[in-house]
Design a protein around this motif. Structure first.
Motif, PDB file in Angstrom:
ATOM      1  N   ARG A   1      -5.624  -2.744  -0.278  1.00  0.00           N
ATOM      2  CA  ARG A   1      -4.094  -2.598  -0.225  1.00  0.00           C
ATOM      3  C   ARG A   1      -3.293  -3.782   0.038  1.00  0.00           C
ATOM      4  O   ARG A   1      -2.299  -3.850  -0.395  1.00  0.00           O
ATOM      5  CB  ARG A   1      -4.183  -1.647   0.887  1.00  0.00           C
ATOM      6  CG  ARG A   1      -2.941  -0.919   1.228  1.00  0.00           C
ATOM      7  CD  ARG A   1      -3.054   0.096   2.296  1.00  0.00           C
ATOM      8  NE  ARG A   1      -2.015   0.662   2.918  1.00  0.00           N
ATOM      9  CZ  ARG A   1      -2.088   1.731   3.830  1.00  0.00           C
ATOM     10  NH1 ARG A   1      -3.081   2.034   4.597  1.00  0.00           N
ATOM     11  NH2 ARG A   1      -0.581   2.063   4.202  1.00  0.00           N
TER      12      ARG A   1
ATOM     13  N   ASP B   1      -2.725  -5.754  -3.265  1.00  0.00           N
ATOM     14  CA  ASP B   1      -2.022  -4.818  -3.906  1.00  0.00           C
ATOM     15  C   ASP B   1      -0.364  -5.157  -3.397  1.00  0.00           C
ATOM     16  O   ASP B   1       0.500  -5.510  -4.201  1.00  0.00           O
ATOM     17  CB  ASP B   1      -2.182  -3.276  -3.868  1.00  0.00           C
ATOM     18  CG  ASP B   1      -1.088  -2.369  -4.695  1.00  0.00           C
ATOM     19  OD1 ASP B   1      -0.459  -3.076  -5.581  1.00  0.00           O
ATOM     20  OD2 ASP B   1      -1.140  -1.323  -4.346  1.00  0.00           O
ATOM     21  N   ALA B   2      -0.104  -5.207  -1.948  1.00  0.00           N
ATOM     22  CA  ALA B   2       1.101  -5.484  -1.524  1.00  0.00           C
ATOM     23  C   ALA B   2       1.882  -6.710  -1.862  1.00  0.00           C
ATOM     24  O   ALA B   2       2.960  -6.745  -2.000  1.00  0.00           O
ATOM     25  CB  ALA B   2       1.086  -5.154   0.176  1.00  0.00           C
TER      26      ALA B   2
ATOM     27  N   SER C   1      -4.062   2.142  -3.420  1.00  0.00           N
ATOM     28  CA  SER C   1      -4.098   0.654  -4.057  1.00  0.00           C
ATOM     29  C   SER C   1      -5.105   0.535  -4.989  1.00  0.00           C
ATOM     30  O   SER C   1      -5.097  -0.445  -5.989  1.00  0.00           O
ATOM     31  CB  SER C   1      -4.252  -0.241  -3.206  1.00  0.00           C
ATOM     32  OG  SER C   1      -2.772  -0.252  -2.369  1.00  0.00           O
TER      33      SER C   1
ATOM     34  N   HIS D   1      -4.304   0.363  -8.487  1.00  0.00           N
ATOM     35  CA  HIS D   1      -2.900  -0.611  -8.816  1.00  0.00           C
ATOM     36  C   HIS D   1      -3.060  -1.794  -9.282  1.00  0.00           C
ATOM     37  O   HIS D   1      -2.103  -2.593  -9.887  1.00  0.00           O
ATOM     38  CB  HIS D   1      -1.946  -0.772  -7.585  1.00  0.00           C
ATOM     39  CG  HIS D   1      -1.032   0.523  -7.334  1.00  0.00           C
ATOM     40  ND1 HIS D   1      -0.684   0.821  -5.872  1.00  0.00           N
ATOM     41  CD2 HIS D   1      -1.078   1.734  -7.790  1.00  0.00           C
ATOM     42  CE1 HIS D   1      -0.259   1.891  -5.854  1.00  0.00           C
ATOM     43  NE2 HIS D   1      -0.391   2.501  -6.688  1.00  0.00           N
TER      44      HIS D   1
ATOM     45  N   VAL E   1       8.441  -5.762   5.889  1.00  0.00           N
ATOM     46  CA  VAL E   1       7.654  -6.388   5.177  1.00  0.00           C
ATOM     47  C   VAL E   1       7.535  -6.560   3.945  1.00  0.00           C
ATOM     48  O   VAL E   1       7.344  -5.448   3.286  1.00  0.00           O
ATOM     49  CB  VAL E   1       6.178  -6.452   5.832  1.00  0.00           C
ATOM     50  CG1 VAL E   1       5.253  -7.266   5.155  1.00  0.00           C
ATOM     51  CG2 VAL E   1       5.956  -6.421   7.418  1.00  0.00           C
ATOM     52  N   PRO E   2       7.808  -7.538   3.141  1.00  0.00           N
ATOM     53  CA  PRO E   2       7.910  -7.274   1.595  1.00  0.00           C
ATOM     54  C   PRO E   2       6.997  -6.808   0.964  1.00  0.00           C
ATOM     55  O   PRO E   2       5.667  -7.137   1.310  1.00  0.00           O
ATOM     56  CB  PRO E   2       8.323  -8.906   1.152  1.00  0.00           C
ATOM     57  CG  PRO E   2       8.410  -9.623   2.479  1.00  0.00           C
ATOM     58  CD  PRO E   2       8.195  -8.957   3.512  1.00  0.00           C
ATOM     59  N   ILE E   3       7.142  -5.992  -0.067  1.00  0.00           N
ATOM     60  CA  ILE E   3       5.883  -5.456  -0.727  1.00  0.00           C
ATOM     61  C   ILE E   3       6.113  -5.822  -2.259  1.00  0.00           C
ATOM     62  O   ILE E   3       7.292  -5.474  -2.931  1.00  0.00           O
ATOM     63  CB  ILE E   3       5.835  -4.179  -0.458  1.00  0.00           C
ATOM     64  CG1 ILE E   3       5.118  -3.963   0.956  1.00  0.00           C
ATOM     65  CG2 ILE E   3       4.767  -3.621  -1.772  1.00  0.00           C
ATOM     66  CD1 ILE E   3       4.522  -2.446   1.087  1.00  0.00           C
TER      67      ILE E   3
ATOM     68  N   LYS F   1       2.627  -2.747  -6.184  1.00  0.00           N
ATOM     69  CA  LYS F   1       2.994  -1.327  -6.350  1.00  0.00           C
ATOM     70  C   LYS F   1       2.393  -0.803  -5.092  1.00  0.00           C
ATOM     71  O   LYS F   1       2.744   0.797  -4.965  1.00  0.00           O
ATOM     72  CB  LYS F   1       1.914  -0.731  -7.352  1.00  0.00           C
ATOM     73  CG  LYS F   1       2.447  -1.341  -8.664  1.00  0.00           C
ATOM     74  CD  LYS F   1       1.407  -0.617  -9.955  1.00  0.00           C
ATOM     75  CE  LYS F   1       1.290  -1.535 -11.057  1.00  0.00           C
ATOM     76  NZ  LYS F   1       0.204  -0.940 -11.908  1.00  0.00           N
ATOM     77  N   ALA F   2       1.843  -1.334  -3.948  1.00  0.00           N
ATOM     78  CA  ALA F   2       1.573  -0.535  -2.771  1.00  0.00           C
ATOM     79  C   ALA F   2       2.707   0.139  -2.099  1.00  0.00           C
ATOM     80  O   ALA F   2       3.921  -0.522  -2.395  1.00  0.00           O
ATOM     81  CB  ALA F   2       0.927  -1.466  -1.764  1.00  0.00           C
ATOM     82  N   GLU F   3       2.669   1.216  -1.584  1.00  0.00           N
ATOM     83  CA  GLU F   3       3.724   1.957  -1.052  1.00  0.00           C
ATOM     84  C   GLU F   3       4.118   1.488   0.262  1.00  0.00           C
ATOM     85  O   GLU F   3       5.328   1.282   0.833  1.00  0.00           O
ATOM     86  CB  GLU F   3       3.251   3.364  -0.953  1.00  0.00           C
ATOM     87  CG  GLU F   3       4.246   4.508  -1.191  1.00  0.00           C
ATOM     88  CD  GLU F   3       3.487   5.736  -0.837  1.00  0.00           C
ATOM     89  OE1 GLU F   3       4.131   6.525  -0.263  1.00  0.00           O
ATOM     90  OE2 GLU F   3       2.701   5.993  -1.554  1.00  0.00           O
ATOM     91  N   SER F   4       3.089   1.125   1.059  1.00  0.00           N
ATOM     92  CA  SER F   4       3.327   0.601   2.234  1.00  0.00           C
ATOM     93  C   SER F   4       2.071  -0.110   2.717  1.00  0.00           C
ATOM     94  O   SER F   4       0.919  -0.272   2.158  1.00  0.00           O
ATOM     95  CB  SER F   4       3.533   1.660   3.469  1.00  0.00           C
ATOM     96  OG  SER F   4       2.428   2.598   3.153  1.00  0.00           O
ATOM     97  N   LEU F   5       2.182  -0.909   3.975  1.00  0.00           N
ATOM     98  CA  LEU F   5       0.986  -1.439   4.940  1.00  0.00           C
ATOM     99  C   LEU F   5       0.685  -0.334   5.761  1.00  0.00           C
ATOM    100  O   LEU F   5       1.476   0.362   6.266  1.00  0.00           O
ATOM    101  CB  LEU F   5       1.555  -2.737   5.157  1.00  0.00           C
ATOM    102  CG  LEU F   5       1.873  -3.987   4.428  1.00  0.00           C
ATOM    103  CD1 LEU F   5       2.467  -5.062   5.100  1.00  0.00           C
ATOM    104  CD2 LEU F   5       0.726  -4.010   3.355  1.00  0.00           C
ATOM    105  N   ASN F   6      -0.726  -0.502   6.403  1.00  0.00           N
ATOM    106  CA  ASN F   6      -0.837   0.354   7.555  1.00  0.00           C
ATOM    107  C   ASN F   6      -0.208  -0.532   8.585  1.00  0.00           C
ATOM    108  O   ASN F   6      -0.005  -1.561   8.635  1.00  0.00           O
ATOM    109  CB  ASN F   6      -2.387   0.803   7.542  1.00  0.00           C
ATOM    110  CG  ASN F   6      -3.203  -0.625   7.838  1.00  0.00           C
ATOM    111  OD1 ASN F   6      -2.674  -1.436   8.716  1.00  0.00           O
ATOM    112  ND2 ASN F   6      -4.480  -0.521   7.261  1.00  0.00           N
TER     113      ASN F   6
END
Lengths: 269, 269
Positions: free
Chosen positions: A137, A140-141, A168, A171, B239-241, B244-249
């Protein structure tokens, strides 16, 4: 709505359930994705590999726009199932009414290298599913080109890894089963610097040269990176610890290193 | 060696076991630490709060130098127990032969503010033990002054949180049960900027002003930060992404933010 699958003991339901076992995944080349986030990303980014989508009545309604409709538009099989059937299919306790069966992809290191990757991460002998998923993840981010996974690591198509990647997995390419040392040689031969992330490293992360293509090399959760692997890398980099903590866990260290790379490569520092 | 505790049904063993339950911890003000890393750090950094240390025969030998000897030197009760007794005392499946009973500390926000903290993190309505523990560990690693935890969050003395802090629980104050909005007001009144970490923030992390004392405000795993909390913060930082990840945990996002702070405050960028 067409037929609803109601029999939790049917061959179909059993066969989905059996994909929780690694040997069955290896034999069939298929795995299960559970939960709306993962299934949505599978449908969105890897529709050609999605074999079947299963939704409960409630999930069919709730995820009509982001799963059921796009899946049907992509020509996929979308099945309605009872709650009981879904519970049998899923490994997780909270699949939120959605699972899909997906064909595993096996990209090669050569495929990845052909794309002149700027940022990679190599997981060596990673055993914890949550760690593997979280690193995928994070990779991917930050827009890493791929995640490389060594032989003798956790299976990235296991239900727990798939869940913790939060989609992810679909992705970026995940190359698995790699022998560590020859992979490091191959990376170097392609001009990719190999940076071992290790608490015993002499280069501090803020001082590491992240300006050219590189691959982070992460060790096992318990024993880290063996000496011969560290010696095989171009640099050994330590994430600074200012407080009293002894170490970071694998997923945290990888996330910090990858974000440092993203900062250097993309945002400027 | 003195007496060995052999009866898994004794009152003492039951009372240790009962600390797995939150009401019992609340009533007694005690909790259990499992595994060598946590127990060692409890003995090393919080010996005055350690009530009892329990080790199996094997662990007594293995951890003689880093647990048993320092515990005895600190005047602590060190008990030898059978494997069976230890298994009953511990919540975890792999306590590696070591548990300790420790008195919980309840530092106040005023205590923390009296120390003119440079870096804090506030967890609001965090529910997952692993996330809470990992954030505590990350806060420790970057030398944060304390971790603040809002009301309606996971109990930081629960076995799973304690385990995932890997000993960091004993390295910095953890203030719990805080009401979110008045805490933000109090931080601001003390010149501490409050930075909401939120995927919808307009300030990118590399652009955030981390040069003065500040507190990261982290939302719940599932629903993030409510609008009124975001509005109560001085800045909302994303936090920049890149991928393609939607978010970080939550734990990843907190780790990246905290390391960005450590970089700005300590390493220079």
């Amino acid at each position: 709505m067409a037929d609803v699958l109601t029999n939790p003991r049917s061959d179909r339901v059993r066969s989905v359930r059996s994909l929780a076992q690694r040997p069955v995944r290896q034999r069939t080349g298929r795995f299960v994705v559970e939960g709306p986030q993962g299934v949505r990303e599978a449908v969105r980014c890897a529709a050609d590999r999605v074999v079947d989508v299963y939704l409960t009545d409630q999930a069919m309604e709730r995820y009509a726009a982001d799963i059921a409709a796009p899946a049907r538009a992509a020509g996929l099989w979308v099945h309605q199932v009872t709650d009981e059937v879904l519970a049998v299919m899923a490994d997780s306790e909270q699949p939120q009414g959605v699972v899909a069966v997906v064909e595993a992809l096996a990209p090669s290191l050569a495929d990845v290298l052909a794309g002149s990757p700027g940022l990679l991460v190599l997981l060596t002998h990673v055993r914890d599913p949550g760690n593997a998923g979280t690193v995928i993840r994070a990779a991917d981010a930050v827009g890493a080109a791929a995640v490389l996974v060594s032989e003798a690591s956790v299976d990235v198509t296991s239900p727990k890894v798939v869940r913790s990647t939060a989609g992810s997995l679909f992705h970026l390419p995940i190359v698995t089963g790699l022998p560590v040392e020859s992979t490091l040689d191959e990376l170097r031969a392609h001009g990719i610097r190999t940076l071992a992330a290790d608490g015993g490293g002499t280069t501090l992360l803020p001082d590491a040269d992240l300006s050219t293509p590189h691959c982070w090399v992460m060790g096992n959760e318990a024993w880290g990176l063996p000496e011969q692997v560290r010696a095989h890398c171009d640099d050994i980099v330590r994430v600074p610890i200012v407080g009293k903590a002894e170490s970071l866990n694998l997923a945290m260290a990888a996330t910090v290193c990858l974000y440092a790379s993203a900062g250097a490569l993309t945002f400027g520092t």
